[in-house]
Design a protein around this motif. Structure first.
Motif, short mmCIF file in Angstrom:
data_model
loop_
_atom_site.label_atom_id
_atom_site.label_comp_id
_atom_site.label_asym_id
_atom_site.label_seq_id
_atom_site.Cartn_x
_atom_site.Cartn_y
_atom_site.Cartn_z
N ALA A 93 4.18 6.14 -11.44
CA ALA A 93 3.13 6.91 -11.60
C ALA A 93 2.27 8.25 -10.54
N ASN A 94 2.36 8.11 -9.50
CA ASN A 94 2.74 9.08 -8.25
C ASN A 94 3.03 10.57 -8.91
N GLY A 95 4.53 10.09 -9.18
CA GLY A 95 5.66 10.50 -9.64
C GLY A 95 5.47 11.48 -10.27
N ILE A 96 4.69 11.39 -11.51
CA ILE A 96 4.88 12.02 -12.57
C ILE A 96 3.27 13.05 -12.50
N ILE A 97 2.32 12.46 -11.96
CA ILE A 97 0.46 12.69 -11.69
C ILE A 97 1.44 14.56 -10.75
N LYS A 98 2.30 14.04 -9.57
CA LYS A 98 2.14 15.35 -8.69
C LYS A 98 3.12 16.37 -9.73
N GLN A 99 4.38 15.62 -10.72
CA GLN A 99 4.97 16.53 -11.62
C GLN A 99 4.68 17.28 -12.37
#
Length: 396
Positions: A93-99
């Motif tokens: 989730a963190n990766g998608i949010i940041k991207q």
């Protein structure tokens, strides 16, 4: 003063204190799960999943969506208690949010209820078990902690409020309590407010909502779903309603008399040929589908669609809710072949275009369900699929 009124009053006071420097509007978005195909998890190694998600977010940005509605499961906290699954879910989730934020997109994170009797939306709200609620709280707080303290992101602590035997009071009080808790942790983050009955806008499901406790907070969105009419958007689905729509195929939008009659006759023929369908069930399905097709003459029209959205517009004006605070959180059409990509219904673009034109004309934001599941608007291998050619003139 009873408990509910006390909570309501406290919410009004808190809302009046919450301000933001600006309101970042959303326009056209897409729902995305942490794994391809609308899944909560994948068996692939974590680094492979992260690379796949990077491609999926890039595709959403390339299509031109300006926000993502990110689906995150509560099950690792509420159902299994697996710390490994929790960490994996948070990492993805963190990766998608940041991207997404790096692409200049907005993000709305929505928490999906578990599947145990105590951890479904009904279990958490209607017959709340303290330990289940504690696990739910730990889960949504862990995910909320990933969000930067900015009005570019939004948060939904629980997807789709259930029907409870005692009516809407339980959900209204719980939602207001969640609002308080989220505002304590993150003030600029947009809080997404649901109406009733799973977020639908049928009848008064959405417009029965009293928005008063939230009106002093500019960073609040009011959300409803739109899948009307199910006879079109859900045809072919075995899990919708009582399962009768699995026999219904070939129905086009908008309504056409000859097509609707042919689709009905074909569905009734498939029922008669199904050896696993009990005779009594066959008669029930025949009556229900006949009624569905009859009502489709009204519900399968542009005028009906406009009238449904106009109900929300009227509610917003009456309650001094700004149009850009309204979010069509989901709208979509099942692919003809469920759980595969690349075979959209031929008239899906017409329905999608009508929904988007109506929503945007009224100033509402809208998020299609979704990028790459059985309702996906991409064609090809999940994880690498581009937008379907049939939708190139529709989205964003």
């Amino acid at each position: 003063m009873n408990i509910f009124k006390a909570v309501l009053f406290a919410g009004m006071v808190l809302a009046s204190q919450v301000t933001a420097q600006t309101f970042v509007r959303c326009h056209s978005g897409v729902k995305l799960s942490v794994a391809p195909g609308g899944s909560d998890r994948s068996a692939a190694p974590l680094d492979v999943q992260e690379a796949t998600n990077a491609r999926r977010v890039a595709e959403a940005a390339d299509i031109g969506f300006d926000f993502i509605r990110l689906r995150v499961s509560l099950a690792p906290w509420t159902d299994t208690g697996s710390t490994a699954d929790q960490q994996r879910g948070l990492t993805l989730a963190n990766g998608i949010i940041k991207q997404a934020l790096a692409y200049g997109m907005r993000v709305d994170v929505v928490m999906m209820a578990g599947s145990l009797s105590t951890t479904t939306a009904a279990g958490l709200i209607c017959t709340a078990n303290p330990s289940a609620v504690a696990a739910w709280t730990a889960g949504w707080q862990a995910v909320l902690a990933l969000l930067p303290d900015t009005f570019h992101v939004a948060f939904e602590p629980l997807n789709e409020p259930p029907n409870c035997a005692e009516g809407t009071t339980a959900w209204d009080a719980t939602q207001l309590s969640l609002y308080h808790q989220v505002r304590t942790l993150h003030r600029p983050v947009k809080f997404v407010v649901y109406g009733h009955h799973w977020g639908d806008n049928v009848g008064t499901d959405f417009t029965s909502l009293d928005p008063t406790p939230y009106l002093g907070d500019i960073n609040v969105l009011f959300k409803f779903y739109y899948y009307d009419p199910f006879a079109f958007t859900g045809q072919g689905l075995s899990w919708l309603l009582d399962g009768r729509y699995r026999y219904l195929t070939g129905l086009t939008w908008p309504y056409d008399t000859a097509n609707a009659q042919a689709a009905r006759d074909n569905a009734l023929g498939l029922m008669e040929q199904d050896p696993d369908l009990p005779p009594g069930q066959t008669a029930t399905f025949e009556n229900e589908l006949t009624a569905d097709i009859a009502s489709y003459a009204v519900s399968g029209t542009p005028d009906y669609l406009t009238a449904q959205f106009a109900k929300v517009q009227t509610w917003a004006r009456a309650n001094q809710v700004k149009p850009w605070q309204i979010l069509v959180g989901e709208y979509g059409v099942a692919n003809h072949v469920i759980n595969t990509l690349g075979d959209p219904l031929t008239t899906s673009p017409a329905w999608f275009s009508a929904v988007l034109a109506t929503a945007h004309a009224m100033g509402f934001a809208a998020a299609v369900w979704d990028l790459d599941s059985g309702f996906g608007i991409t064609c090809g291998q999940p994880g690498t699929a581009p937008r379907c050619p049939i939708y190139e003139e529709v989205f964003p």
